[in-house]
Scaffold this motif. Structure first.
Motif, mmCIF file in Angstrom:
data_model
loop_
_atom_site.group_PDB
_atom_site.id
_atom_site.type_symbol
_atom_site.label_atom_id
_atom_site.label_comp_id
_atom_site.label_asym_id
_atom_site.label_seq_id
_atom_site.Cartn_x
_atom_site.Cartn_y
_atom_site.Cartn_z
ATOM 1 N N MET A 1 44.202 36.868 50.536
ATOM 2 C CA MET A 1 45.169 36.278 49.618
ATOM 3 C C MET A 1 46.570 36.844 49.854
ATOM 4 O O MET A 1 47.572 36.152 49.733
ATOM 5 C CB MET A 1 44.716 36.589 48.185
ATOM 6 N N SER A 2 46.634 38.125 50.208
ATOM 7 C CA SER A 2 47.937 38.789 50.385
ATOM 8 C C SER A 2 48.452 38.713 51.816
ATOM 9 O O SER A 2 49.522 39.276 52.107
ATOM 10 C CB SER A 2 47.818 40.268 49.994
ATOM 11 N N MET B 1 36.975 42.447 48.271
ATOM 12 C CA MET B 1 38.222 43.044 48.763
ATOM 13 C C MET B 1 38.827 42.182 49.876
ATOM 14 O O MET B 1 40.024 42.022 49.962
ATOM 15 C CB MET B 1 37.935 44.463 49.280
ATOM 16 N N THR C 1 39.510 27.458 45.589
ATOM 17 C CA THR C 1 39.554 28.237 44.347
ATOM 18 C C THR C 1 40.972 28.743 44.112
ATOM 19 O O THR C 1 41.832 28.641 44.994
ATOM 20 C CB THR C 1 38.622 29.452 44.430
ATOM 21 N N LEU C 2 41.179 29.331 42.937
ATOM 22 C CA LEU C 2 42.518 29.845 42.622
ATOM 23 C C LEU C 2 42.955 30.911 43.631
ATOM 24 O O LEU C 2 44.112 30.945 44.054
ATOM 25 C CB LEU C 2 42.530 30.425 41.210
ATOM 26 N N ARG D 1 49.786 29.686 48.939
ATOM 27 C CA ARG D 1 51.156 29.759 48.389
ATOM 28 C C ARG D 1 51.863 31.021 48.870
ATOM 29 O O ARG D 1 53.042 30.999 49.236
ATOM 30 C CB ARG D 1 51.111 29.801 46.865
ATOM 31 N N LEU D 2 51.132 32.137 48.844
ATOM 32 C CA LEU D 2 51.755 33.401 49.242
ATOM 33 C C LEU D 2 52.073 33.415 50.738
ATOM 34 O O LEU D 2 53.022 34.076 51.168
ATOM 35 C CB LEU D 2 50.858 34.580 48.864
ATOM 36 N N MET E 1 33.477 42.001 43.178
ATOM 37 C CA MET E 1 34.921 41.935 42.918
ATOM 38 C C MET E 1 35.424 40.513 42.677
ATOM 39 O O MET E 1 36.294 40.295 41.844
ATOM 40 C CB MET E 1 35.693 42.489 44.117
ATOM 41 N N LEU F 1 52.118 37.960 52.594
ATOM 42 C CA LEU F 1 53.059 39.000 52.164
ATOM 43 C C LEU F 1 52.928 40.258 53.019
ATOM 44 O O LEU F 1 53.907 40.984 53.225
ATOM 45 C CB LEU F 1 52.820 39.337 50.687
ATOM 46 N N ILE F 2 51.712 40.503 53.516
ATOM 47 C CA ILE F 2 51.532 41.645 54.433
ATOM 48 C C ILE F 2 52.367 41.412 55.699
ATOM 49 O O ILE F 2 53.014 42.317 56.209
ATOM 50 C CB ILE F 2 50.035 41.849 54.760
ATOM 51 N N ALA G 1 38.681 39.056 50.136
ATOM 52 C CA ALA G 1 39.364 37.893 49.539
ATOM 53 C C ALA G 1 40.768 38.265 49.083
ATOM 54 O O ALA G 1 41.723 37.491 49.258
ATOM 55 C CB ALA G 1 38.549 37.374 48.356
ATOM 56 N N LEU G 2 40.907 39.476 48.528
ATOM 57 C CA LEU G 2 42.233 39.909 48.067
ATOM 58 C C LEU G 2 43.181 40.144 49.240
ATOM 59 O O LEU G 2 44.363 39.815 49.170
ATOM 60 C CB LEU G 2 42.100 41.188 47.246
ATOM 61 N N ASP H 1 39.378 35.097 39.115
ATOM 62 C CA ASP H 1 40.351 34.136 38.586
ATOM 63 C C ASP H 1 40.119 33.834 37.107
ATOM 64 O O ASP H 1 40.752 32.943 36.556
ATOM 65 C CB ASP H 1 40.361 32.841 39.415
ATOM 66 N N THR I 1 46.206 30.490 45.875
ATOM 67 C CA THR I 1 47.264 31.511 45.797
ATOM 68 C C THR I 1 47.541 32.088 47.182
ATOM 69 O O THR I 1 48.690 32.363 47.531
ATOM 70 C CB THR I 1 46.842 32.622 44.814
ATOM 71 N N PHE J 1 54.892 43.081 46.418
ATOM 72 C CA PHE J 1 55.279 43.324 47.812
ATOM 73 C C PHE J 1 56.797 43.418 47.957
ATOM 74 O O PHE J 1 57.324 44.377 48.515
ATOM 75 C CB PHE J 1 54.734 42.206 48.708
#
Lengths: 822, 104
Positions: free
Chosen positions: B7-8, B1, B73-74, B81-82, A566, B11-12, B3-4, A195, B78, A297
């Motif tokens: 986060m998604s 990974m 955290t951000l 929100r997503l 990461m 949307l997935i 976390a990403l 971030d 996010t 997406f």
């Protein structure tokens, strides 16, 4: 003195060899990035000249400037060049040049892959240009719809030039996607939490992910169309169970995300430049990240809006229409964040800012016509008219070219280390802006008056004459603007005075180094504590040059940079990058041989080149690694870290994960094609199905299980287990070959058999690759490269072996199932 | 990974919903589900509504799962929100099920 000594030591390690050898063997990201940018601009100039020829033809009714055959080549090449040889390579170049500098690294994750991408791009693009000069350029439109592009209606090599040339160029896009994703996720400065990344990196991360999932459908579609043209396997021929709509699906599955693949990096540049021009920090960082992710997406749910008039049922159109309008929301979030940033800052009307204003005006107009076209009834009226051409130019020129021009002026001091000489850029802007709007605003009107796209002439009675004339005048005004821009840049490169560091007073790390940048970027790597490190520590560049950051000393002549976690940005291990090498250009050269052999119809010679690629690939992989353990090594700041040869979760492993994700997407696209043809295409079910059999599926299953189990038993001395796993893969290959040769009807007889054969070919290819990698691992154990703490290569081999086994099982079931249930 | 991916996640789910609805739509038209009555509606529309509701439910589940992270955290914020955006996008994308003819 310490800074000078460190500079000399690092330069000796990172510089190119002198002369031509150095040019051909360079893998440095700054060199490769600059080459991509210059190459893309050269192709842009060629595409621009073609556009002027198109406008010259359309300036007056009943023009005899060029005939329809040449005109078809002109608009096809213009579109293909601008999309594949300009837009994508341009942002790849910018990304390759800037990313390591913005992230606080010394190079990208795979320097040789960067170089391979460049040579593939250059050779592939050259095939298209040479074909154009020879008069055999593609002429079926930049999206090459069959049946027009098929053998019956395009019997020459025109379509083959597109299919093979563009696929060759796409290798470079896939290399870039993997490279960008892994570099952003792993090669950052310590402390740069995810971030805290510059927004440019978020945009490029989303773009790279979209490329990994967006390009494989097009690569598959191109392979299938080339196979149909070369061998007569009927994927797109309705009389034999194929469907031209399958091409449209595969093409636009790539083609619509492609628009965002082009827009997002440009938007990343806007988000970087705009706050600097406004002398403030970007507003709503978190909302922008969410908007970028949402765009990445949602933009995949739009592809059918290019097919609204193909007869697809209304409800399906409704799904895509809804998604097409939805995508405007995250785009608008970005626009409002940018406006808010301007509002909260003290904007300066410097040259990059002028181009950003041009971007706002043009892109917002393009976005509005996009919302119009997302509505099915309007699209059905405007489809295939000049209105669509106008819309796409507003989006792409507004959303990419204007931000890239702003980026050019913003980062040129970084590339050249020099100041501007004259104020030509402002004049260039107004010529481009006025010329562009004159050209394409008129095309909205001609489109609404019913003028179709791609026509080479029209009658005066249609009432489009003066609008077309104004469009043509506008295009030439715009061309003068680009010529002036080129002169301005040239003057800066050759005559400009030397510039001080950080001329814009920006906060991102690329300005924490001398300009032009040294080959190693940073003499030592920064510790980052915020999103704008140079605002927090304005003299950071000097401290880094003195070696006061991470890796502030050299050892063994290694090219070193740091890999971090990461998410947290905590240092993880020391990445030892490869040096300059002839391998990338050799690989691209042999690949060029393959594509040219295919183009010449020498189908029996072409596979020999693939064997050559395999041999070079073996050598490529062999030059990695070490034969001894070094243990933890001092990395600076009192911290010791292992080298990449002894680490887990290396960049090599992550690269394999992303490469396999792209490959799996291609396989999924193939399965989609199979299901699509089975449910939608005419002449199904096929007249003859695969013969019922248990033998080959059993052998395939046995091979897959053997491979999966054995590869898990491989340790540092597990040569027997590796041999067993390779045996499993060979059994899988044998089973699939037998299924296709003995049981499946001839692939030329029906799309069912053709698709089945390609499914099997995919699995056979991956099993062959896995068997080769297992043999490689065996050789590496024997040579001492694998052993002790150096086990990373075995993890990578296991990934590929498992994927091959899984794909083999799916392919076998897919092939055998129709025979069992018939 | 991880976390990403987390986060998604919202949307997935939207992507799964989109593929599911498009696949059910194509399959239903090819197999003639629209002609099979299912109460007040057809088997085709019932399958589509069921798939749509299932995906909205999954999206809401993801949002509930992310609820504690909404002030973290951000990346966490996010993700939440997503998840909400995913639910809204799934709901809107599926609306044509109720308003448009399925197979022509």
């Amino acid at each position: 003195m310490k800074a000078l000594k460190l500079h000399q030591e690092l330069t000796a390690i990172w510089r190119n060899a002198p002369g031509w050898r150095g040019t051909l063997c360079s893998v440095n990201h700054s060199d490769i990035g600059k080459r991509f940018i210059v190459g893309a601009f050269a192709f842009f100039a060629i595409g621009g000249v073609l556009a002027m020829l198109i406008r010259a033809q359309l300036a007056t009714p009943a023009s005899a400037f060029v005939g329809p055959e040449v005109y078809n080549q002109l608009f096809t090449m213009h579109g293909s060049i601008m999309m594949f040889l300009f837009a994508i390579p341009m942002f790849e170049g910018l990304a390759l040049y800037l990313l390591p500098k913005m992230l606080g690294a010394r190079d990208m994750a795979y320097p040789r892959l960067s170089a391979l991408g460049w040579w593939c791009y250059l050779f592939g693009g050259s095939i298209l240009i040479v074909a154009m000069l020879a008069g055999v350029a593609p002429d079926a439109g930049w999206f090459l719809y069959p049946p027009l592009s098929g053998k019956q209606w395009t019997p020459g090599i025109n379509s083959d030039v597109w299919l093979l040339g563009i696929t060759f160029v796409e290798i470079s896009a896939m290399c870039a996607a993997i490279e960008i994703a892994v570099s952003i996720l792993r090669l950052r400065a310590p402390g740069m939490r995810i971030d805290r990344m510059p927004l440019f990196a978020w945009y490029l991360l989303a773009t790279a992910a979209m490329m990994l999932f967006g390009f494989p459908p097009l690569i598959l579609g191109s392979i299938l169309l080339e196979i149909e043209r070369a061998f007569g396997w009927p994927f797109y021929t309705p009389a034999l169970g194929g469907s031209p709509l399958l091409w449209q699906h595969l093409f636009w599955l790539f083609g619509h995300p492609e628009v965002y693949i082009i827009f997002l990096p440009a938007a990343g540049a806007v988000s970087t430049i705009l706050p600097v021009m406004a002398r403030t920090r970007i507003l709503a960082y978190g909302a922008l990240v969410a908007a970028v992710m949402a765009l990445a997406f949602l933009s995949f749910g739009l592809w059918v809006h290019h097919m609204f008039t193909t007869g697809i049922p209304h409800m399906a159109l409704g799904f895509f229409s809804a998604a097409s309008t939805l995508v405007a929301i995250p785009t608008a979030v970005q626009v409002f964040a940018w406006i808010g940033t301007l509002w909260s800052g003290r904007p300066q009307m410097k040259l990059p800012m002028l181009y950003l204003i041009g971007f706002f005006v043009v892109f917002v107009l393009g976005g509005l016509t996009g919302v119009m076209l997302a509505v099915v009834p309007f699209d059905q009226q405007a489809h295939d008219t000049a209105f669509v051409t106008a819309h796409l130019h507003y989006v792409l020129v507004g959303g990419f070219v204007f931000p890239m021009l702003a980026a050019a002026y913003y980062w040129l001091p970084h590339f050249t280390g020099r100041e501007r000489v004259m104020q030509l850029g402002e004049t260039a802007f107004w010529l481009i802006f006025v010329g562009f709007n004159l050209t394409f605003f008129m095309m909205h009107l001609t489109g609404l008056l019913g003028m179709p796209r791609r026509i080479d002439t029209y009658s005066d009675a249609m009432g489009w004459t003066w609008l077309n004339l104004l469009s043509s005048v506008g295009s030439f005004v715009m061309a003068f603007g680009f010529a002036l821009f080129t002169i301005d840049v040239g003057l800066q490169i050759w005559l400009g005075r030397h510039h001080r560091r950080n001329p814009w007073h920006a906060g991102t790390l690329e300005w924490a180094m001398a300009i032009p940048a040294p080959a190693y970027n940073f003499a030592s790597l920064p510790q980052v504590a915020g999103r704008d490190p140079l605002y927090d520590q304005p003299d950071l560049g000097v401290a880094l040059a003195r070696g006061e950051g991470w890796l502030g000393a050299t050892r063994h002549g290694w090219r070193e940079t740091l890999a971090v976690d990461m998410v947290t940005g905590e240092p993880d291990h020391i990445v030892i990058l490869p040096g300059n090498s002839w391998l990338p250009i050799a690989t691209a050269g042999v690949l060029a041989g393959f594509f040219l052999a295919m183009l010449a119809g020498l189908y029996w010679i072409a596979p020999l080149f693939l064997v050559g690629v395999g041999a070079i690939g073996w050598r490529w992989a062999w030059t990695n690694g070490a034969r001894e353990d070094y243990g933890t090594l001092p990395a600076g700041q009192g911290v010791a870290l292992p080298p990449s040869t002894e680490a887990l979760g290396t960049t090599g492993w992550w690269g394999s994960v992303f490469a396999l994700a792209a490959s799996a997407t291609l396989f999924a696209s193939l399965l989609f094609g199979y299901a699509f043809l089975w449910t939608v295409a005419p002449d199904w079910p096929p007249p003859q199905l695969i013969a019922r059999t248990v033998l080959e599926p059993s052998l395939a299953l046995l091979g897959a299980v053997l491979a999966i189990v054995a590869v898990r038993r491989v340790g540092p001395d597990g040569r027997t287990a590796l041999a067993v796993a390779a045996g499993g893969q060979i059994a899988l290959i044998l089973a699939l070959v037998l299924l296709v040769v003995l049981r499946l009807p001839s692939p030329a007889s029906h799309a069912y058999a053709a698709t089945g054969a390609v499914v099997a070919a995919y699995a056979i290819f991956h099993a062959t690759l896995a068997a080769t990698m297992l043999a490689f691992a065996r050789a590496r154990i024997a040579s001492g490269h694998i052993g002790g703490a150096r086990l990373g290569e075995l993890r990578i081999v296991r990934l590929w072996s498992d994927h091959a086994a899984g794909a083999g099982v799916v392919a076998t079931l897919l092939l055998a199932l129709p025979g069992w249930i018939a | 990974m991880r976390a990403l991916v987390r986060m998604s996640a919202g949307l997935i789910v939207w992507a799964i919903a989109f593929c599911l609805l498009y696949a059910l739509h194509g399959l239903g038209c090819a197999r003639g589900w629209a002609t099979i009555r299912f109460g007040e509606t057809s088997a085709h529309q019932t399958a589509l509504i069921a798939g749509w509701l299932l995906c909205i439910g999954m999206g809401i589940g993801i949002a509930v799962w992310q609820w504690p992270a909404r002030s973290g955290t951000l990346v966490d914020r996010t993700g939440f929100r997503l998840a909400l955006i995913g639910v809204a996008a799934t709901a809107i994308t599926g609306l044509p099920i109720f308003t448009l003819p399925a197979c022509f």
